[in-house]
Design an enzyme around this catalytic site. Structure first.
Site, PDB file in Angstrom:
ATOM      1  N   GLU A 189      34.883  87.814  89.362  1.00 18.69           N
ATOM      2  CA  GLU A 189      35.635  88.234  88.228  1.00 18.69           C
ATOM      3  C   GLU A 189      35.268  89.296  87.363  1.00 18.69           C
ATOM      4  O   GLU A 189      35.124  89.409  86.208  1.00 18.69           O
ATOM      5  CB  GLU A 189      35.649  86.942  87.088  1.00 18.69           C
ATOM      6  CG  GLU A 189      36.736  86.043  87.150  1.00 18.69           C
ATOM      7  CD  GLU A 189      38.085  86.704  87.590  1.00 18.69           C
ATOM      8  OE1 GLU A 189      38.681  86.080  88.558  1.00 18.69           O
ATOM      9  OE2 GLU A 189      38.338  87.483  86.830  1.00 18.69           O
TER      10      GLU A 189
HETATM   11  C1  FAD Z   1      33.064  83.433  96.557  1.00 19.51           C
HETATM   12  C2  FAD Z   1      34.044  84.465  95.929  1.00 19.51           C
HETATM   13  C3  FAD Z   1      34.953  84.046  95.457  1.00 19.51           C
HETATM   14  C4  FAD Z   1      35.858  85.252  95.211  1.00 19.51           C
HETATM   15  N1  FAD Z   1      37.101  85.245  94.779  1.00 19.51           N
HETATM   16  C5  FAD Z   1      38.089  86.182  94.410  1.00 19.51           C
HETATM   17  C6  FAD Z   1      39.386  86.050  94.197  1.00 19.51           C
HETATM   18  O1  FAD Z   1      39.787  84.810  94.098  1.00 19.51           O
HETATM   19  N2  FAD Z   1      40.320  87.224  94.037  1.00 19.51           N
HETATM   20  C7  FAD Z   1      39.732  88.283  94.154  1.00 19.51           C
HETATM   21  O2  FAD Z   1      40.309  89.431  94.082  1.00 19.51           O
HETATM   22  N3  FAD Z   1      38.376  88.660  94.407  1.00 19.51           N
HETATM   23  C8  FAD Z   1      37.421  87.482  94.579  1.00 19.51           C
HETATM   24  N4  FAD Z   1      36.091  87.834  94.794  1.00 19.51           N
HETATM   25  C9  FAD Z   1      35.499  89.034  95.017  1.00 19.51           C
HETATM   26  C10 FAD Z   1      34.711  89.242  93.554  1.00 19.51           C
HETATM   27  O3  FAD Z   1      35.289  89.383  92.548  1.00 19.51           O
HETATM   28  C11 FAD Z   1      33.897  90.750  94.130  1.00 19.51           C
HETATM   29  O4  FAD Z   1      33.024  90.279  95.146  1.00 19.51           O
HETATM   30  C12 FAD Z   1      33.234  91.496  92.714  1.00 19.51           C
HETATM   31  O5  FAD Z   1      34.337  91.686  92.086  1.00 19.51           O
HETATM   32  C13 FAD Z   1      32.401  92.235  93.370  1.00 19.51           C
HETATM   33  O6  FAD Z   1      32.894  93.237  94.170  1.00 19.51           O
HETATM   34  P1  FAD Z   1      32.116  93.623  95.527  1.00 19.51           P
HETATM   35  O7  FAD Z   1      31.706  92.271  96.332  1.00 19.51           O
HETATM   36  O8  FAD Z   1      33.039  94.508  96.322  1.00 19.51           O
HETATM   37  O9  FAD Z   1      30.653  94.281  95.152  1.00 19.51           O
HETATM   38  P2  FAD Z   1      30.717  95.888  94.758  1.00 19.51           P
HETATM   39  O10 FAD Z   1      31.753  96.284  94.322  1.00 19.51           O
HETATM   40  O11 FAD Z   1      30.540  96.688  96.140  1.00 19.51           O
HETATM   41  O12 FAD Z   1      29.506  96.060  93.865  1.00 19.51           O
HETATM   42  C14 FAD Z   1      28.054  95.962  94.400  1.00 19.51           C
HETATM   43  C15 FAD Z   1      27.307  96.125  93.202  1.00 19.51           C
HETATM   44  O13 FAD Z   1      27.409  97.382  92.568  1.00 19.51           O
HETATM   45  C16 FAD Z   1      27.586  97.376  91.117  1.00 19.51           C
HETATM   46  N5  FAD Z   1      28.604  98.285  90.835  1.00 19.51           N
HETATM   47  C17 FAD Z   1      29.807  98.712  91.766  1.00 19.51           C
HETATM   48  N6  FAD Z   1      30.471  99.641  91.042  1.00 19.51           N
HETATM   49  C18 FAD Z   1      29.771  99.948  90.106  1.00 19.51           C
HETATM   50  C19 FAD Z   1      30.113 100.743  89.065  1.00 19.51           C
HETATM   51  N7  FAD Z   1      31.422 101.621  88.873  1.00 19.51           N
HETATM   52  N8  FAD Z   1      29.252 100.907  87.859  1.00 19.51           N
HETATM   53  C20 FAD Z   1      28.363 100.064  87.817  1.00 19.51           C
HETATM   54  N9  FAD Z   1      27.744  99.134  88.900  1.00 19.51           N
HETATM   55  C21 FAD Z   1      28.697  99.090  89.821  1.00 19.51           C
HETATM   56  C22 FAD Z   1      28.161  96.022  91.102  1.00 19.51           C
HETATM   57  O14 FAD Z   1      27.916  95.550  89.768  1.00 19.51           O
HETATM   58  C23 FAD Z   1      27.379  95.097  91.960  1.00 19.51           C
HETATM   59  O15 FAD Z   1      25.878  94.907  91.386  1.00 19.51           O
HETATM   60  C24 FAD Z   1      35.345  86.619  95.311  1.00 19.51           C
HETATM   61  C25 FAD Z   1      34.175  86.801  95.704  1.00 19.51           C
HETATM   62  C26 FAD Z   1      33.423  85.641  95.942  1.00 19.51           C
HETATM   63  C27 FAD Z   1      32.130  85.987  96.661  1.00 19.51           C
END
Ligand code: FAD
Length: 608
Positions: free
Chosen positions: A443
């Site tokens: 989220e």
């Molecule tokens: C169990 C589970 C359920 C989920 N359910 C859903 C769902 O129902 N629907 C859905 O759409 N998604 C879902 N997700 C996805 C989830 O919302 C994302 O994993 C989350 O938003 C982070 O994206 P990412 O994993 O690509 O991490 P990344 O975006 O790659 O981020 C990695 C790190 O970098 C930091 N970061 C990235 N960009 C920036 C920035 N611009 N400024 C500062 N810091 C930054 C982040 O804070 C984090 O610490 C789910 C994930 C999991 C693991």
């Protein structure tokens, strides 16, 4: 595995004595609702969650979901429980009765959701996502879409999902590539892959209604080019009955640390070129509509922290009252001294108190925010409606990030209180710890919540929304500064509030000079500082009420003592909880203020 327990006395105190939600019964949307009705709902919700939902927790964790031939099967035990829950209307608890809802305020729904999250968070995904998706369709979709889907979702017949994340587009939602091409009949053909979709597939309902962010041809780059689509797993016949399967496939499911009873799916939309979807609202307005769902989901994630953290605290409290180990510290040199339960040890008491203060504080924060949603819809005075709406916007990132981390911290403390028993599976604490960890990530990660707070929410209306909260802090200080018991705590709160205001100005100063790197580096510390202040404020308000009630009881019956009177005990503990939070957490808030004021840029400048 111990049964789920919630401190209903604290839930009631927060709802009825602190927030006085029974006053909502005077408002048009909630006519004829009163404290007695709300209380009966709480009692029933507690019973259902303890007896029907809580037994699923360990089963879901152990069995997990099954993925076979492209289909996801939920744990068998979930089916009966889901029928019981949806059959009694709990999915649409806060929905309009015209859509099959029960018409209760959001704040009551929050209390009920807390219990479901604490009893079995994996199970809560299906009703929670269905309700959140249905609300978006009802508020932003065409009349036809709303009439076709919303009622069946609020009644729990059909489930919902939110599909944002793609392999290369997690936090950067604007990089979404899934495409949607308009057809001559007004529908769209979608094509793309979404990952990590919670409950992307399961067999608890006959249909799953996916809300999918996608890009139309020639749409501008970034989030402005995104539109929102309703994509059913099963297409409907003319008469609304279930027809052919849509071209939506669950490609794989993730193995993960916790929430094993819920599926986390990679979803292929249009792998055979025939995935049908219908637009919700206008082209290009997808993020605006999706935010409706995301904001609701962010509060729900905060409630995961409240539900799971408090469930772990109850386990630790019960354990500490039963586990016999060692002697009182005063008797430690006497080998024959009486053996005591660990709740007698001051360090265990401190850990329990930390859990209690955080747990009651985040409960108050989440409920207050949910009440602000109700006020923003129903308050008589338009200015109050606007103020409360702004409060929801300002507090949502704090609710999500602060409560999810506090919930995790509570599971960590609970594990420590149980010692070795905490680390093994039998007592349930290690599962709570694994289950709640995701709340800080999905989220929008907690860092993104902090960015949202300083980048979008604080500057809104020239900082007016933040200053409105500060005025409320000031009012509490004014009320309490000469208080015989709470005056000292109010003084400490006032001093830390000055630090918070100074830090807010300092961060705004950096931003005005177009120096974004420093505020972004330190915004998480700012969110924690603000969160600590919000909790201190709410707990002080609670302590003032509790202090008055304590003395009223004594006036009526001077012979009673906290030892033999549960209500006196409760109110006395409330006052101590606020004092503890102020003395133990506001130093952390001031340390965060010092970190922010340091201006240290080494993390930005270092070469890793
Ligand atoms: C169990 C589970 C359920 C989920 N359910 C859903 C769902 O129902 N629907 C859905 O759409 N998604 C879902 N997700 C996805 C989830 O919302 C994302 O994993 C989350 O938003 C982070 O994206 P990412 O994993 O690509 O991490 P990344 O975006 O790659 O981020 C990695 C790190 O970098 C930091 N970061 C990235 N960009 C920036 C920035 N611009 N400024 C500062 N810091 C930054 C982040 O804070 C984090 O610490 C789910 C994930 C999991 C693991």
């Amino acid at each position: 595995m111990p049964e789920y327990q919630v401190d209903l006395r604290d839930v009631r105190f927060t709802l009825f004595e602190h927030l006085k939600i029974q006053n909502l019964g005077n408002r048009p949307l909630f006519e004829d609702q009163d404290q007695e009705l709300y209380d009966s709902v709480l009692v029933e919700s507690e019973r259902l969650n303890r007896t029907v939902v809580s037994p699923l927790n360990e089963i879901g964790d152990r069995e997990g979901i099954r993925f076979e031939d492209g289909k996801v099967y939920s744990p068998e035990a979930y089916h009966v429980a889901y029928k019981t829950l949806s059959g009694s209307g709990w999915v649409g608890m806060a929905a309009d009765p015209k859509w099959g809802g029960m018409g209760f305020p959001q704040v009551m729904s929050a209390a009920s959701a807390e219990m479901c999250m604490g009893a079995c968070v994996s199970f809560m995904f299906t009703p929670g996502l269905a309700a959140a998706a249905a609300r978006v369709i009802a508020e932003c979709g065409s009349r036809e879409l709303a009439e076709t889907y919303v009622k069946r979702m609020f009644l729990g017949e059909w489930a919902g999902t939110m599909c944002l994340t793609e392999p290369h587009a997690g936090t950067a939602v604007g990089d979404t590539r899934t495409s949607a091409v308009r057809q001559s009949d007004g529908s769209y053909l979608l094509s793309g892959t979404k990952i990590f979709i919670s409950q992307g597939d399961h067999d608890l309902t006959d249909n799953i209604i996916h809300l999918v962010l996608a890009r139309t041809p020639d749409a501008p780059v970034g989030t402005k080019g995104l539109s929102l689509f309703l994509v059913p797993k099963v297409l409907l016949n003319e008469d609304g009955t279930l027809g052919d399967p849509n071209d939506v496939a669950c490609v794989s499911v993730e193995e993960k640390m916790g929430i094993h009873g819920s599926s986390t799916c990679t979803m292929g939309f249009g792998e055979n070129g025939n995935c049908k979807g219908w637009i919700i609202g206008e082209e290009g307005a997808g993020m605006k509509h999706m935010f409706l769902m995301m904001n609701e989901a962010r509060i729900e994630v905060g409630l995961q922290g409240v539900g799971i953290g408090n469930a772990a605290y109850q386990l630790a409290l019960n354990y500490a009252k039963e586990r016999v180990q060692g002697t009182r510290v005063e008797d430690m040199r006497d080998p024959n001294a009486e053996r005591v339960t660990i709740i007698d040890h001051p360090n265990v008491r401190r850990m329990l108190m930390e859990c209690k203060a955080l747990g009651e504080g985040i409960r108050a924060l989440c409920y207050r925010t949910a009440l602000a949603i109700d006020n923003s819809r129903t308050a008589e005075d338009e200015k109050e409606r606007e103020r409360e709406k702004a409060l929801v916007e300002l507090l949502t990132p704090v609710v999500k990030a602060y409560s999810s981390e506090a919930g995790f911290r509570m599971t960590d403390l609970a594990m420590q209180i149980l010692g070795g028993a905490g680390y093994i599976k039998d007592y349930g604490v290690e599962q709570h710890m694994r289950d709640v960890r995701i709340a800080a990530i999905y989220e929008g990660t907690n860092s993104i919540q902090a960015l949202d707070l300083i980048g979008r929410k604080l500057p809104r209306a020239g900082g007016r929304d933040f200053m409105n909260v500060v005025s409320q802090f000031d009012r509490t200080v004014e009320d309490l500064k000469n208080h015989p018991i709470l005056g000292k705590a109010a003084q400490s709160f006032a001093e830390t509030k000055d630090k918070l205001v100074a830090c807010t100005m300092a961060l705004a100063g950096y931003q005005m000079q177009n120096d974004m790197r420093y505020p972004v580096q330190i915004c998480k510390q700012y969110l924690e500082l603000f969160g600590d202040m919000l909790l201190a404020w709410l707990l002080l308000q609670q302590a003032e009420i509790a202090h008055d009630r304590f003395h009223q009881i004594l006036e009526e019956d001077p012979d009673r003592t906290a030892k033999d009177h549960p209500e006196l005990r409760f109110y006395d503990a409330k006052v101590k909880t606020a004092q503890f939070f102020v003395s133990q957490f506001l130093p952390r808030a001031r340390a965060n203020a010092a970190r922010i004021e340091s201006g240290d840029r080494s993390a930005i400048e270092v070469t890793f």
